[in-house]
Design an enzyme around this catalytic site. Structure first.
Site, PDB file in Angstrom:
ATOM      1  N   ASP A  30     -95.429  44.274  33.285  1.00 26.27           N
ATOM      2  CA  ASP A  30     -95.371  43.495  34.533  1.00 26.27           C
ATOM      3  C   ASP A  30     -94.292  42.433  34.415  1.00 26.27           C
ATOM      4  OD1 ASP A  30     -97.735  43.258  36.945  1.00 26.27           O
ATOM      5  OD2 ASP A  30     -96.190  41.707  36.851  1.00 26.27           O
ATOM      6  N   LYS A  35     -98.834  36.437  34.194  1.00 26.31           N
ATOM      7  CA  LYS A  35     -99.921  37.434  34.216  1.00 26.31           C
ATOM      8  C   LYS A  35    -100.026  38.150  32.859  1.00 26.31           C
ATOM      9  CE  LYS A  35    -100.578  40.213  37.960  1.00 26.31           C
ATOM     10  NZ  LYS A  35    -100.376  41.448  38.761  1.00 26.31           N
ATOM     11  N   GLU A 151    -103.104  57.332  44.164  1.00 28.19           N
ATOM     12  CA  GLU A 151    -104.421  56.869  43.706  1.00 28.19           C
ATOM     13  C   GLU A 151    -105.366  56.761  44.898  1.00 28.19           C
ATOM     14  OE1 GLU A 151    -105.894  53.837  44.309  1.00 28.19           O
ATOM     15  OE2 GLU A 151    -104.302  53.062  45.607  1.00 28.19           O
ATOM     16  N   ARG A 154    -111.148  52.737  45.264  1.00 29.69           N
ATOM     17  CA  ARG A 154    -111.618  51.693  46.181  1.00 29.69           C
ATOM     18  C   ARG A 154    -111.798  50.426  45.361  1.00 29.69           C
ATOM     19  NH1 ARG A 154    -117.156  53.883  47.372  1.00 29.69           N
ATOM     20  NH2 ARG A 154    -116.752  54.562  45.242  1.00 29.69           N
ATOM     21  N   ALA A 252    -120.602  50.785  61.280  1.00 30.09           N
ATOM     22  CA  ALA A 252    -119.950  49.950  62.293  1.00 30.09           C
ATOM     23  C   ALA A 252    -119.959  48.502  61.830  1.00 30.09           C
ATOM     24  CB  ALA A 252    -120.690  50.085  63.617  1.00 30.09           C
ATOM     25  N   CYS A 260    -105.012  48.006  52.113  1.00 31.47           N
ATOM     26  CA  CYS A 260    -104.648  49.431  52.198  1.00 31.47           C
ATOM     27  C   CYS A 260    -104.688  49.993  53.611  1.00 31.47           C
ATOM     28  CB  CYS A 260    -105.563  50.252  51.293  1.00 31.47           C
ATOM     29  SG  CYS A 260    -105.499  49.705  49.592  1.00 31.47           S
ATOM     30  N   LYS A 320    -114.321  43.036  51.740  1.00 31.38           N
ATOM     31  CA  LYS A 320    -115.506  43.895  51.639  1.00 31.38           C
ATOM     32  C   LYS A 320    -116.298  43.443  50.411  1.00 31.38           C
ATOM     33  CE  LYS A 320    -113.726  47.434  48.680  1.00 31.38           C
ATOM     34  NZ  LYS A 320    -113.544  48.842  48.431  1.00 31.38           N
TER      35      LYS A 320
END
Ligand code: UGA
Length: 429
Positions: A30, A35, A151, A154, A252, A260, A320
């Site tokens: 990276d 990081k 890929e 999730r 819903a 994404c 989420k």
């Protein structure tokens, strides 16, 4: 096998770590020195369930290491995976400059045959551009193959998704890299589908757009449910039992967000346009998604009337459950819109509070989810964290000045909420 992963974000870090876990020797590269320093010191730049333990275990075992040097990564490995960001641009197209830069850097460091695998989500035909670029910038004219290996992870479930994928897609223009790619994935016992590069790239955009379409479809149905007195959860259950449809991605709510779906939809619409097709179906998917948020806000303002100086408690900030990611989070968008209308917010998220703070400088961040409702005019659920189902509802009801709950993720049972004395408004029921 010796593998290098360039880019240590969600995709790169999960990919590299899971490859190491099954016995490959992995170098993660990276450009972000801070990081790399953090990872070397045993810290984690992101929250992803189960990942930290695996990173530590594989670093200890000597199968996983981190560096800022692309040259080092390219020289020491046979297969180089590209997992750098492909951010959206204002016109909906994708910024491929990170991919182009990495392709040039790889070309400059190649001294023997390499397989260069694109894992980042890219528009169809990007693989051809990567191959052209490497050919142009590789001084020593060594042989190489470009492979597309999208890929399907999730966030929040990425380690499980990687270890036990539904399928592995490998796109190639020649047979030469096939066996090596099959060997990389052999320990995972996943079905492998080999295609040409363009088809592999399209599988990713077509799959994500279809999942977004499924969510918008059930959200549109939820509007009809509300207007007719039906219950969208029962409708989704009944539809989902048809094996051709399936129950997943028929929840819903406030609509989809994250780094994404919104980006991939725009990019797929844009690339279709460039290829001469107006994908109006997908434009409607976007429109329904925006409408879902507007309707929810209207539901709140229709009930509370003037929002200026009203106090609202908000549960959920991540885009989420199971993640600390707030990029394009519908919950953050909701909070910002409510604040614009003058509401004062008390907010809570099990994981995403730190990442959400810069986006909501005027909100009060509350550590204890059971304390969020205190002194508020209503409580709002914005993210589908399973923890929220364990909310102390009695305490919440007593803490609210009026026992009103707006549930944007259908976490509670309307009858039970009414029995507990709440005015409860959810989606599509
Ligand atoms: C998505 C895909 O599911 C992955 O397969 C893909 O690899 C990934 O994008 C990617 O391209 O990198 P992710 O963005 O992590 O994964 O999250 P999802 O679980 O798909 O959820 C996306 C959004 O849809 C969330 O805001 C979620 O709340 C919403 N959603 C999901 C619904 O509103 N209803 C549902 O039924 C499901």
């Amino acid at each position: 096998m010796k593998l290098t992963i360039i880019g240590t974000g969600y995709v790169g870090l999960v990919t590299g770590t899971c490859f190491a876990e099954v016995g490959h020797h992995v170098i993660c590269v990276d450009k972000d020195a801070a990081k790399v320093k953090l990872l070397k010191a045993g810290g984690m730049p992101i929250y992803e369930p189960g990942l930290e333990e695996l990173v530590k275990k594989n670093v200890r075992a000597g199968r996983l290491r981190f560096t800022t040097s692309t040259k080092d990564g390219v020289e020491k490995s046979d297969i180089i995976f590209i997992a750098v960001p492909t951010p959206p641009q204002d016109d909906g197209s994708v910024d491929l400059s990170f991919i182009e830069t990495v392709a040039r850097e790889i070309a400059g460091s190649m001294t023997r045959y390499k397989i260069i695998v694109d894992k980042s989500t890219v528009p169809v035909k990007t693989g051809d551009k990567v191959a052209e670029t490497i050919k142009r910038y590789c001084k020593s004219k060594v042989e190489f193959d470009v492979v597309s290996n999208p890929e399907f992870l999730r966030e929040g479930f990425a380690v499980g998704d990687f270890i036990k994928p539904d399928r592995v897609v490998i796109g190639m223009h020649s047979k030469r890299p096939e066996q090596a790619m099959r060997d990389v994935y052999a320990p995972f016992e996943a079905p492998i589908i080999c295609t040409d590069i363009n088809s592999a790239e399209l599988i990713k955009h077509a799959a994500n757009s279809f999942l977004a379409l499924k969510i918008s479809y059930i959200n549109a149905v939820s509007v009809i449910c509300e207007a007719s007195g039906a219950n969208v959860i029962e409708v989704a259950n009944g539809m989902g039992m048809d094996a051709r449809i399936g129950r997943r991605f028929l929840d819903a709510g406030l609509g989809f967000g994250g780094s994404c779906f919104p980006k991939d939809l725009s990019a797929f619409i844009k690339i279709s346009e460039q290829l001469g097709y107006e994908f109006s179906l997908l434009k409607e998917v976007q429109k329904i998604n925006t409408g879902q948020m507007e309707r929810f806000i209207k539901k709140i303002s229709d009930t509370l009337w003037v929002l200026k100086d009203k106090k609202l408690g908000v549960l959920g900030l991540a885009f989420k459950q199971n993640t600390d990611d707030v990029r394009l989070s519908p919950a953050i968008e909701l909070c910002q819109q409510l604040q614009k209308m003058g509401a004062q917010l008390r907010v809570h998220d099990p994981r995403a509070m730190e990442k959400a703070r810069p986006f909501l400088p005027h909100a009060t961040f509350v550590k204890d989810m059971d304390a969020v409702a205190e002194g508020c005019d209503a409580l709002v659920v914005a993210t589908e964290w399973p923890e929220f189902k364990k909310l102390d509802l009695e305490r919440a009801r007593k803490g609210l000045t009026h026992p009103i709950m707006f549930d944007g993720r259908n976490l509670f049972d309307p009858e039970e909420m009414e029995r507990l004395g709440f005015i409860y408004k959810s989606i599509g029921r």
